[in-house]
Design a protein around this motif. Structure first.
Motif, mmCIF file in Angstrom:
data_model
loop_
_atom_site.group_PDB
_atom_site.id
_atom_site.type_symbol
_atom_site.label_atom_id
_atom_site.label_comp_id
_atom_site.label_asym_id
_atom_site.label_seq_id
_atom_site.Cartn_x
_atom_site.Cartn_y
_atom_site.Cartn_z
ATOM 1 N N ARG A 1 14.987 9.777 -7.103
ATOM 2 C CA ARG A 1 16.098 9.142 -7.596
ATOM 3 C C ARG A 1 15.861 7.455 -7.583
ATOM 4 O O ARG A 1 14.848 7.123 -6.810
ATOM 5 C CB ARG A 1 17.252 9.168 -6.560
ATOM 6 N N LEU A 2 16.553 6.751 -8.368
ATOM 7 C CA LEU A 2 16.116 5.528 -8.301
ATOM 8 C C LEU A 2 16.237 4.960 -6.667
ATOM 9 O O LEU A 2 17.242 5.231 -6.133
ATOM 10 C CB LEU A 2 17.081 4.583 -9.087
ATOM 11 N N GLY A 3 15.337 4.103 -6.320
ATOM 12 C CA GLY A 3 15.357 3.475 -5.075
ATOM 13 C C GLY A 3 14.602 4.129 -3.934
ATOM 14 O O GLY A 3 14.490 4.043 -2.936
ATOM 15 N N ASP A 4 14.268 5.548 -4.212
ATOM 16 C CA ASP A 4 13.568 6.308 -3.341
ATOM 17 C C ASP A 4 12.241 5.668 -2.969
ATOM 18 O O ASP A 4 11.692 4.882 -3.998
ATOM 19 C CB ASP A 4 13.162 7.811 -3.836
ATOM 20 N N LYS A 5 11.513 5.843 -2.018
ATOM 21 C CA LYS A 5 10.562 5.100 -1.479
ATOM 22 C C LYS A 5 9.270 5.990 -1.781
ATOM 23 O O LYS A 5 9.310 7.259 -1.726
ATOM 24 C CB LYS A 5 10.520 4.797 -0.178
ATOM 25 N N VAL A 6 8.179 5.565 -2.447
ATOM 26 C CA VAL A 6 7.192 6.184 -2.544
ATOM 27 C C VAL A 6 6.009 6.128 -1.363
ATOM 28 O O VAL A 6 5.631 5.038 -0.941
ATOM 29 C CB VAL A 6 6.122 5.483 -3.781
ATOM 30 N N VAL B 1 8.276 2.992 -12.233
ATOM 31 C CA VAL B 1 7.573 1.699 -11.962
ATOM 32 C C VAL B 1 7.953 1.695 -10.521
ATOM 33 O O VAL B 1 9.103 1.745 -10.050
ATOM 34 C CB VAL B 1 8.057 0.672 -12.822
ATOM 35 N N CYS B 2 6.898 1.149 -9.888
ATOM 36 C CA CYS B 2 7.148 0.996 -8.465
ATOM 37 C C CYS B 2 6.196 -0.459 -7.957
ATOM 38 O O CYS B 2 5.199 -0.572 -8.781
ATOM 39 C CB CYS B 2 7.035 1.753 -7.500
ATOM 40 N N ASP B 3 6.405 -1.162 -7.127
ATOM 41 C CA ASP B 3 5.634 -2.163 -6.575
ATOM 42 C C ASP B 3 4.584 -1.576 -5.552
ATOM 43 O O ASP B 3 4.948 -1.823 -4.417
ATOM 44 C CB ASP B 3 6.232 -3.459 -6.303
ATOM 45 N N LEU B 4 3.479 -1.201 -6.174
ATOM 46 C CA LEU B 4 2.560 -0.190 -5.085
ATOM 47 C C LEU B 4 1.109 -0.790 -5.600
ATOM 48 O O LEU B 4 0.710 -0.688 -6.733
ATOM 49 C CB LEU B 4 2.665 1.041 -5.280
ATOM 50 N N ASP B 5 0.285 -0.847 -4.780
ATOM 51 C CA ASP B 5 -1.076 -0.870 -4.904
ATOM 52 C C ASP B 5 -1.682 0.566 -5.408
ATOM 53 O O ASP B 5 -1.749 1.556 -4.777
ATOM 54 C CB ASP B 5 -1.925 -1.314 -3.653
ATOM 55 N N MET B 6 -1.967 0.367 -6.734
ATOM 56 C CA MET B 6 -2.506 1.800 -7.466
ATOM 57 C C MET B 6 -4.065 1.975 -7.511
ATOM 58 O O MET B 6 -4.466 2.562 -8.148
ATOM 59 C CB MET B 6 -1.930 2.073 -8.804
ATOM 60 N N LYS C 1 0.538 -1.179 -0.117
ATOM 61 C CA LYS C 1 -0.030 0.035 -0.089
ATOM 62 C C LYS C 1 1.019 1.324 -0.002
ATOM 63 O O LYS C 1 0.373 2.449 -0.427
ATOM 64 C CB LYS C 1 -1.033 0.014 1.119
ATOM 65 N N THR C 2 2.010 1.248 0.524
ATOM 66 C CA THR C 2 3.026 2.282 0.491
ATOM 67 C C THR C 2 4.399 1.827 0.825
ATOM 68 O O THR C 2 4.752 0.744 0.971
ATOM 69 C CB THR C 2 2.522 3.211 1.762
#
Length: 184
Positions: free
Chosen positions: A175-180, A103-108, A22-23
């Motif tokens: 930046r690459l690797g920053d958290k959403v 791209v990120c592994d996130l519930d959208m 979720k985050t």
């Protein structure tokens, strides 16, 4: 050439797609798009409210415009769910990356990220747009009719399988690797 995903495969994978975090997901595939079909994978991007991502086509040739001809701010940044990318982008040697900003592994889903939701990414803040990302003809050509039909299925609209579109609420650097981080 790797075969494209079938509608049945995509449908069977839906529970896995919907179980994304979720985050707190990391930014992957940070993509700078200076022109149509151009993809430059970069370690960081600067985002600005008034210019979008400086040098990208949003400033010169946006696909959605305001009445004055300027780019619609709701399409400044696009985010694609990693699990969907992994399902459809099978032939990475011969098929172009979709071109999303990241791209990120996130519930959208709309349930997790309703219109107007703020996301902190790096030093930038994004706002989830009212503009629905329904995919385009290029998605259909690159990833197949089943992938196109799957993301556009009426029952899937609230799932946002093609990802999110966002406006830039606060200037910053991603930046690459920053958290959403979903700001609640």
């Amino acid at each position: 050439m790797t075969p494209q995903a079938t509608y049945e495969e995509l449908s069977a994978a839906l529970p896995g797609v919907l179980s994304a975090p979720k985050t707190g997901s990391a930014v992957e595939f940070l993509c700078f798009r200076p022109g149509y079909g151009q993809r430059n994978f970069v370690p960081e991007l600067t985002l600005t409210r008034d210019r979008g991502i400086p040098g990208e086509r949003w400033g010169t040739a946006p696909w959605l415009k305001l009445p004055d001809g300027s780019g619609h701010p709701g399409i400044q940044v696009s985010i694609l769910p990693r699990r969907v990318l992994d399902l459809v982008w099978r032939d990475r040697e011969n098929t172009l990356h979709p071109g999303d900003t990241f791209v990120c592994d996130l519930d959208m889903t709309e349930a997790n990220l309703p219109e107007g939701q703020l996301l902190a990414v790096g030093t930038a803040v994004l706002r989830v747009s009212e503009v629905w990302n329904d995919g385009c003809a290029k998605w259909k050509v690159r990833y197949g009719t089943p992938a196109y039909d799957w993301i556009r299925a009426p029952a899937h609209k609230a799932l946002r399988l093609r990802g999110l579109l966002c406006s830039i609420e606060q200037d910053g650097v991603i930046r690459l690797g920053d958290k959403v981080q979903v700001l609640r």
